[in-house]
Design an enzyme around this catalytic site. Sequence first.
Site, PDB file in Angstrom:
ATOM      1  N   GLU A  71      24.264  51.821 -13.138  1.00 47.23           N
ATOM      2  CA  GLU A  71      23.263  50.895 -13.677  1.00 47.23           C
ATOM      3  C   GLU A  71      21.849  51.489 -13.652  1.00 47.23           C
ATOM      4  O   GLU A  71      21.069  51.278 -14.587  1.00 47.23           O
ATOM      5  CB  GLU A  71      23.321  49.577 -12.899  1.00 47.23           C
ATOM      6  CG  GLU A  71      24.639  48.834 -13.146  1.00 47.23           C
ATOM      7  CD  GLU A  71      24.768  47.534 -12.375  1.00 47.23           C
ATOM      8  OE1 GLU A  71      25.729  46.789 -12.652  1.00 47.23           O
ATOM      9  OE2 GLU A  71      23.930  47.246 -11.481  1.00 47.23           O
TER      10      GLU A  71
ATOM     11  N   ASN B 110      21.679  32.616 -14.290  1.00 52.25           N
ATOM     12  CA  ASN B 110      21.577  32.578 -12.828  1.00 52.25           C
ATOM     13  C   ASN B 110      20.461  33.484 -12.286  1.00 52.25           C
ATOM     14  O   ASN B 110      20.529  33.984 -11.177  1.00 52.25           O
ATOM     15  CB  ASN B 110      22.932  32.897 -12.190  1.00 52.25           C
ATOM     16  CG  ASN B 110      23.480  34.246 -12.627  1.00 52.25           C
ATOM     17  OD1 ASN B 110      22.799  34.996 -13.328  1.00 52.25           O
ATOM     18  ND2 ASN B 110      24.686  34.562 -12.213  1.00 52.25           N
TER      19      ASN B 110
ATOM     20  N   LYS C 219      16.470  38.042 -14.987  1.00 55.69           N
ATOM     21  CA  LYS C 219      17.082  37.712 -16.278  1.00 55.69           C
ATOM     22  C   LYS C 219      16.160  36.836 -17.143  1.00 55.69           C
ATOM     23  O   LYS C 219      15.184  36.257 -16.636  1.00 55.69           O
ATOM     24  CB  LYS C 219      18.425  37.020 -16.025  1.00 55.69           C
ATOM     25  CG  LYS C 219      19.471  37.926 -15.361  1.00 55.69           C
ATOM     26  CD  LYS C 219      20.824  37.196 -15.234  1.00 55.69           C
ATOM     27  CE  LYS C 219      21.884  38.102 -14.623  1.00 55.69           C
ATOM     28  NZ  LYS C 219      23.213  37.435 -14.566  1.00 55.69           N
TER      29      LYS C 219
ATOM     30  N   ARG D 259      19.263  32.612  -6.453  1.00 58.86           N
ATOM     31  CA  ARG D 259      20.012  31.834  -7.446  1.00 58.86           C
ATOM     32  C   ARG D 259      20.023  30.347  -7.119  1.00 58.86           C
ATOM     33  O   ARG D 259      19.992  29.513  -8.030  1.00 58.86           O
ATOM     34  CB  ARG D 259      21.427  32.394  -7.567  1.00 58.86           C
ATOM     35  CG  ARG D 259      21.446  33.704  -8.382  1.00 58.86           C
ATOM     36  CD  ARG D 259      22.756  34.414  -8.278  1.00 58.86           C
ATOM     37  NE  ARG D 259      22.931  35.409  -9.331  1.00 58.86           N
ATOM     38  CZ  ARG D 259      23.934  36.280  -9.368  1.00 58.86           C
ATOM     39  NH1 ARG D 259      24.861  36.273  -8.419  1.00 58.86           N
ATOM     40  NH2 ARG D 259      24.037  37.146 -10.354  1.00 58.86           N
TER      41      ARG D 259
ATOM     42  N   HIS E 265      20.248  39.688 -11.579  1.00 61.49           N
ATOM     43  CA  HIS E 265      21.394  40.589 -11.450  1.00 61.49           C
ATOM     44  C   HIS E 265      21.153  41.520 -10.281  1.00 61.49           C
ATOM     45  O   HIS E 265      20.011  41.884 -10.009  1.00 61.49           O
ATOM     46  CB  HIS E 265      21.571  41.452 -12.719  1.00 61.49           C
ATOM     47  CG  HIS E 265      22.546  42.581 -12.521  1.00 61.49           C
ATOM     48  ND1 HIS E 265      23.897  42.413 -12.646  1.00 61.49           N
ATOM     49  CD2 HIS E 265      22.344  43.870 -12.128  1.00 61.49           C
ATOM     50  CE1 HIS E 265      24.497  43.568 -12.357  1.00 61.49           C
ATOM     51  NE2 HIS E 265      23.583  44.464 -12.043  1.00 61.49           N
TER      52      HIS E 265
ATOM     53  N   ARG F 297      22.372  41.521  -2.676  1.00 58.22           N
ATOM     54  CA  ARG F 297      23.439  40.547  -2.999  1.00 58.22           C
ATOM     55  C   ARG F 297      23.283  39.291  -2.135  1.00 58.22           C
ATOM     56  O   ARG F 297      23.451  38.168  -2.625  1.00 58.22           O
ATOM     57  CB  ARG F 297      24.827  41.170  -2.787  1.00 58.22           C
ATOM     58  CG  ARG F 297      25.192  42.305  -3.724  1.00 58.22           C
ATOM     59  CD  ARG F 297      25.332  41.908  -5.174  1.00 58.22           C
ATOM     60  NE  ARG F 297      26.320  40.878  -5.411  1.00 58.22           N
ATOM     61  CZ  ARG F 297      26.806  40.577  -6.629  1.00 58.22           C
ATOM     62  NH1 ARG F 297      26.388  41.238  -7.713  1.00 58.22           N
ATOM     63  NH2 ARG F 297      27.675  39.611  -6.778  1.00 58.22           N
TER      64      ARG F 297
ATOM     65  N   THR G 172      27.264  33.875  -7.516  1.00 58.76           N
ATOM     66  CA  THR G 172      27.101  33.901  -8.976  1.00 58.76           C
ATOM     67  C   THR G 172      26.768  32.510  -9.521  1.00 58.76           C
ATOM     68  O   THR G 172      25.895  32.370 -10.385  1.00 58.76           O
ATOM     69  CB  THR G 172      28.397  34.431  -9.632  1.00 58.76           C
ATOM     70  OG1 THR G 172      28.743  35.670  -9.022  1.00 58.76           O
ATOM     71  CG2 THR G 172      28.217  34.618 -11.132  1.00 58.76           C
TER      72      THR G 172
ATOM     73  N   TYR H 190      27.093  45.487 -19.454  1.00 55.59           N
ATOM     74  CA  TYR H 190      28.160  44.636 -18.920  1.00 55.59           C
ATOM     75  C   TYR H 190      29.544  45.038 -19.437  1.00 55.59           C
ATOM     76  O   TYR H 190      30.461  44.213 -19.443  1.00 55.59           O
ATOM     77  CB  TYR H 190      27.880  43.171 -19.270  1.00 55.59           C
ATOM     78  CG  TYR H 190      26.882  42.497 -18.346  1.00 55.59           C
ATOM     79  CD1 TYR H 190      27.137  42.358 -16.979  1.00 55.59           C
ATOM     80  CD2 TYR H 190      25.694  41.962 -18.835  1.00 55.59           C
ATOM     81  CE1 TYR H 190      26.241  41.717 -16.135  1.00 55.59           C
ATOM     82  CE2 TYR H 190      24.790  41.318 -18.000  1.00 55.59           C
ATOM     83  CZ  TYR H 190      25.071  41.197 -16.647  1.00 55.59           C
ATOM     84  OH  TYR H 190      24.185  40.562 -15.802  1.00 55.59           O
TER      85      TYR H 190
HETATM   86  P1  IDP Z   1      27.462  38.717 -10.410  1.00 53.35           P
HETATM   87  O1  IDP Z   1      26.260  38.766 -11.336  1.00 53.35           O
HETATM   88  O2  IDP Z   1      27.272  37.729  -9.294  1.00 53.35           O
HETATM   89  O3  IDP Z   1      27.862  40.092  -9.917  1.00 53.35           O
HETATM   90  P2  IDP Z   1      29.728  38.856 -12.223  1.00 53.35           P
HETATM   91  O4  IDP Z   1      31.079  38.273 -11.957  1.00 53.35           O
HETATM   92  O5  IDP Z   1      29.590  40.350 -12.162  1.00 53.35           O
HETATM   93  O6  IDP Z   1      28.689  38.137 -11.254  1.00 53.35           O
HETATM   94  O7  IDP Z   1      29.309  38.348 -13.674  1.00 53.35           O
HETATM   95  C1  IDP Z   1      28.216  38.935 -14.353  1.00 53.35           C
HETATM   96  C2  IDP Z   1      27.385  37.830 -14.957  1.00 53.35           C
HETATM   97  O8  IDP Z   1      28.170  37.143 -15.937  1.00 53.35           O
HETATM   98  C3  IDP Z   1      26.949  36.722 -13.990  1.00 53.35           C
HETATM   99  O9  IDP Z   1      25.802  37.039 -13.242  1.00 53.35           O
HETATM  100  C4  IDP Z   1      26.710  35.563 -14.940  1.00 53.35           C
HETATM  101  O10 IDP Z   1      25.456  35.691 -15.606  1.00 53.35           O
HETATM  102  C5  IDP Z   1      27.828  35.759 -15.945  1.00 53.35           C
HETATM  103  N1  IDP Z   1      29.041  35.003 -15.596  1.00 53.35           N
HETATM  104  C6  IDP Z   1      29.908  35.250 -14.582  1.00 53.35           C
HETATM  105  N2  IDP Z   1      30.916  34.364 -14.564  1.00 53.35           N
HETATM  106  C7  IDP Z   1      30.683  33.531 -15.599  1.00 53.35           C
HETATM  107  C8  IDP Z   1      31.383  32.386 -16.121  1.00 53.35           C
HETATM  108  O11 IDP Z   1      32.423  31.965 -15.610  1.00 53.35           O
HETATM  109  N3  IDP Z   1      30.820  31.769 -17.218  1.00 53.35           N
HETATM  110  C9  IDP Z   1      29.669  32.232 -17.804  1.00 53.35           C
HETATM  111  N4  IDP Z   1      28.993  33.284 -17.351  1.00 53.35           N
HETATM  112  C10 IDP Z   1      29.487  33.933 -16.264  1.00 53.35           C
HETATM  113 MG    MG Z   2      28.556  41.730 -11.000  1.00 57.40          MG
END
Ligand code: IDP
Ligand code: MG
Length: 141
Positions: A127, A113, A10, A103, A116, A86, A92, A50
Site C-alpha cells: 500500500e 467508515n 476516506k 470509526r 483505512h 488498527r 470495520t 482494493y
Molecule cells: P478494513 O478496512 O477494516 O480492513 P476490509 O474487510 O479490508 O476492512 O474492507 C475494506 C473496506 O471495504 C472497509 O473498510 C469498508 O469501507 C468496506 N467494506 C467492508 N465490508 C463491507 C461490507 O460488508 N459492505 C460494504 N462495504 C464494506
Molecule cells: Mg482491510
Amino acid sequence: MVERTLAIIKPDAVKKCVIGDVIQRYEAAGLDPIAMKMMHLSKSIAEGFYAVHRERPFFHDLTTFMSSGPSVVLILEGENAIQVNRDLMGATDPQKAEAGTIRAVHGASIEANAVHGSDSSETAKFEIGYFFPGMDFHAGR
Ligand code: IDP
Ligand code: MG
C-alpha cells in the site's frame, strides 16, 4: 519494532471536516505522519488499491465511494504502527467499533467508515508503494 503503515482518511471523513481531528489522534497515539497527500482517487486507482477485494459483493460500491471525493493518504511511522493504528481505528463496522475509536466516533456505515489502515506488514509494503512509489521503506523520519 518501529514500523510504517498506510492510512487513508476516506472521503466521508474529509467531507465531515475531521482531517485535523483524525491526524491529532494519530499523533497522540505515537503514529508520526512521515508522508501525506490529499488526492481524489479515480475509480481505477481505488480498484487497484482494493484489488484483494475484487470478488467481494461490495467491491463496486466501495470503489465508487472511495472515488466520490478527496481523501488524505498518509504514511504513519511508530512502534508497532500497524497494530496500533488498527486498534485506534476500531472494527470495520462503526456500530461494532469500540467506543472512542476513530470509526466509532466518525464512521457512518460499514462502507463509509472514515479511515483505512494496513492490516499486515506485507499489505503495508504494497500500500505504501502503491501511493508513494520510490520512497525508501526503511528510511527514518
Ligand atoms: P478494513 O478496512 O477494516 O480492513 P476490509 O474487510 O479490508 O476492512 O474492507 C475494506 C473496506 O471495504 C472497509 O473498510 C469498508 O469501507 C468496506 N467494506 C467492508 N465490508 C463491507 C461490507 O460488508 N459492505 C460494504 N462495504 C464494506
Ligand atoms: Mg482491510
